[in-house]
Scaffold this active site. Structure first.
Site, mmCIF file in Angstrom:
data_model
loop_
_atom_site.group_PDB
_atom_site.id
_atom_site.type_symbol
_atom_site.label_atom_id
_atom_site.label_comp_id
_atom_site.label_asym_id
_atom_site.label_seq_id
_atom_site.Cartn_x
_atom_site.Cartn_y
_atom_site.Cartn_z
ATOM 1 N N GLU A 283 0.821 -1.212 0.000
ATOM 2 C CA GLU A 283 0.000 0.000 0.000
ATOM 3 C C GLU A 283 0.857 1.265 0.000
ATOM 4 O O GLU A 283 0.435 2.313 -0.485
ATOM 5 C CB GLU A 283 -0.922 -0.013 1.228
ATOM 6 C CG GLU A 283 -2.295 0.560 0.950
ATOM 7 C CD GLU A 283 -3.285 0.305 2.073
ATOM 8 O OE1 GLU A 283 -4.291 -0.357 1.822
ATOM 9 O OE2 GLU A 283 -3.053 0.777 3.209
ATOM 10 N N HIS A 304 7.350 -27.207 0.293
ATOM 11 C CA HIS A 304 6.617 -28.295 -0.350
ATOM 12 C C HIS A 304 5.497 -27.764 -1.237
ATOM 13 O O HIS A 304 4.566 -28.487 -1.563
ATOM 14 C CB HIS A 304 6.057 -29.237 0.728
ATOM 15 C CG HIS A 304 7.114 -29.742 1.650
ATOM 16 N ND1 HIS A 304 7.848 -30.870 1.393
ATOM 17 C CD2 HIS A 304 7.614 -29.214 2.798
ATOM 18 C CE1 HIS A 304 8.737 -31.041 2.369
ATOM 19 N NE2 HIS A 304 8.619 -30.038 3.232
ATOM 20 N N LYS A 416 -13.252 2.291 -1.958
ATOM 21 C CA LYS A 416 -14.103 2.658 -0.816
ATOM 22 C C LYS A 416 -15.217 3.583 -1.287
ATOM 23 O O LYS A 416 -16.369 3.443 -0.887
ATOM 24 C CB LYS A 416 -13.288 3.396 0.262
ATOM 25 C CG LYS A 416 -12.376 2.527 1.098
ATOM 26 C CD LYS A 416 -11.810 3.374 2.256
ATOM 27 C CE LYS A 416 -10.772 2.626 3.070
ATOM 28 N NZ LYS A 416 -10.180 3.411 4.162
HETATM 29 O O1 PA5 Z 1 -3.088 1.831 5.934
HETATM 30 C C1 PA5 Z 1 -4.190 2.321 5.735
HETATM 31 O O2 PA5 Z 1 -4.355 3.558 5.727
HETATM 32 C C2 PA5 Z 1 -5.424 1.455 5.527
HETATM 33 O O3 PA5 Z 1 -5.126 0.122 5.428
HETATM 34 C C3 PA5 Z 1 -6.395 1.646 6.683
HETATM 35 O O4 PA5 Z 1 -5.761 1.257 7.875
HETATM 36 C C4 PA5 Z 1 -7.673 0.847 6.496
HETATM 37 O O5 PA5 Z 1 -8.277 1.152 5.275
HETATM 38 C C5 PA5 Z 1 -8.643 1.161 7.629
HETATM 39 O O6 PA5 Z 1 -8.861 2.544 7.705
HETATM 40 P P1 PA5 Z 1 -9.366 3.241 9.012
HETATM 41 O O7 PA5 Z 1 -8.318 3.079 10.056
HETATM 42 O O8 PA5 Z 1 -9.592 4.657 8.623
HETATM 43 O O9 PA5 Z 1 -10.641 2.545 9.420
#
Ligand code: PA5
Length: 448
Positions: A283, A304, A416
């Site tokens: 990410e 394996h 989202k």
């Molecule tokens: O790293 C990130 O920003 C995302 O993975 C968020 O943690 C995830 O989408 C959850 O978001 P939030 O903490 O706003 O609920």
């Protein structure tokens, strides 16, 4: 203690097509200096996660102690960066049996898969449960949906007393959770403004659940502080673990075409560490056409399953093994075995695990597949603090090498937004129109 052995990524071991020359690393010397200066200026902003090892943990410990006294079950409602860090800390530091004969028992409601939600509900007694709702934005669909159902269940069962069963960990100012929490007098813990989900494990997001489960969070932070010092202050590239890790992966990716980064711990306790790493690497760095695909493998199981491909398939991988030298638990193989299998006599399971790793590494060298090994002398909170911070800093630093922003996730937000539109959220009417234009089931095979 942590050791990084990068012998098997170097050209003198696996050749120049797949391996890295010392000069290729040193080429970045001046650029590293410039980046490190820029990071120093960002420590109170985008690199705020570098401040977290120095925080005061007294409020977190106080809240955790109250939870331990009052509740038998602790459920984290959150997803992605809001759950993976806590799960990783608990599995690696409390072991695979962390819920066996222990209180409070720990569960996570992350997905909106009703089967998973139901399975957690079946294992807890709601009147003895503390729910920690974790969301930086305070509005993530999965988290808010799961929270809303739990809220109703608590109200039905406990009336006004429902409020004492929640703790919200969220943005210090913004978002629905902050507002709702304030209005209802719910215990609130802050995620610092500049810290996003995947860099938040050392905020109350990861530290509260860890402390509730009895993990020494101060020792964890001490490990992170040590790694912060080395990563930000050490000028020699070869002595700086985070810079070295970052450069090895960057050079492997852009010069040697290693587009996949496999992480393969030879310790099942570190299995969720890989899930946490996968999110951090993917990410943060998967942007503007760049990034390596992180892949999870577990030793010895995937020997394996995957090693055939890693040795003999496309040469597009760099592999990081994680090894643990000493295990708290071990089993010895009996002495009196039949002749065909007596080569195992007197050895132990942990010994076999580590010998299999040696065998696998050597087989990969023979096939010229770059691999490095990070060794922990033991799994301790200090070592895990060092290890996780090593990857956080290396990820942030890699953002500068790729010239992308490692702290946003615009491609995630888009999905989202379409979900909000599909669920009928106000203000997303245009997104719904865009969805209808883009979504097609044009080539479909139906089988009954
Ligand atoms: O790293 C990130 O920003 C995302 O993975 C968020 O943690 C995830 O989408 C959850 O978001 P939030 O903490 O706003 O609920």
């Amino acid at each position: 203690m942590i050791k990084i052995d990068y012998t098997n990524v170097m050209a003198d071991m696996i050749g120049e097509i797949n391996g890295i020359l010392k000069e290729e690393i040193l080429f970045f010397k001046d650029f590293v200096k410039e980046i490190q200066e820029e990071i120093k200026n960002e420590r109170n902003k985008s690199f705020f996660f570098t401040q977290l090892p120095y925080q005061d943990t007294s409020l977190i410990k106080e809240v955790a102690n109250k939870i331990r006294e009052k509740f038998d079950f602790f459920v984290l409602i959150g997803i992605g960066g809001s759950s993976l860090g806590a799960e990783m800390l608990i599995q690696s530091l409390k072991g695979l049996d962390f819920n066996l004969n222990k209180k409070p028992k720990f569960f996570v409601m992350d997905n909106v898969d009703p089967e998973k939600f139901d399975t957690v509900l079946k294992q807890i007694e709601i009147e003895k449960t503390c729910f920690n709702v974790v969301s930086k934005s305070g509005s993530t669909v999965e988290t808010i949906a799961n929270f809303s159902i739990v809220l109703k269940l608590l109200k039905d069962k406990l009336g006004e007393n429902w409020k004492n069963h929640f703790i919200f960990t969220t943005d210090p100012q913004k978002g629905f959770l902050r507002k709702f929490g304030k209005e209802n007098n719910i215990q609130l813990l802050d995620i610092p403004s500049y810290v996003g989900g995947r860099f938040s494990v050392l905020t109350p997001v990861g530290l509260l659940p860890a402390a509730v489960l009895g993990i020494d969070i101060d020792d964890l932070l001490a490990g992170a502080r040590k790694m912060d010092f080395l990563s930000s202050e050490e000028e020699k590239i070869k002595e700086n673990p985070a810079i070295l890790l970052s450069l090895i992966h960057y050079i492997s990716n852009v010069r040697k075409r290693k587009t996949i980064s496999v992480m393969m711990p030879y310790s099942e306790r570190l299995s969720l560490f890989v899930d946490w790493y996968r999110q951090l690497w993917a990410e943060s760095l998967g942007k503007e056409g760049f990034g390596q695909t992180p892949v999870k493998a577990i030793g010895t199981i995937d020997q394996h399953s995957q090693i055939q491909l890693y040795r003999d398939g496309i040469k597009d991988k760099i592999i990081t093994f994680i090894q643990v030298e000493k295990s708290d638990i071990d089993y010895k193989i009996p002495e009196d075995l039949p002749e065909e299998i007596n080569y195992l006599s007197g050895h132990s399971l942990h010994e076999i695990l580590n010998k299999e790793l040696l065998g696998t590494k050597t087989a990969l060298v023979k096939s010229k597949v770059p691999n490095l090994t990070i060794t922990l002398d033991k799994i301790t909170s200090y070592n895990i603090g060092m290890l996780l911070y090593l990857y956080e800093y290396a990820t942030g630093f890699s953002g500068y090498l790729y010239r992308i922003n490692p702290f946003d996730q615009p491609a995630v937000e888009e999905g989202k937004n379409f979900t909000y539109a599909l669920m009928g959220r106000k203000g997303y009417e245009n997104k719904l129109k865009e969805f209808k234009k883009l979504y097609k089931e044009k080539y479909l095979l139906k089988i009954v």
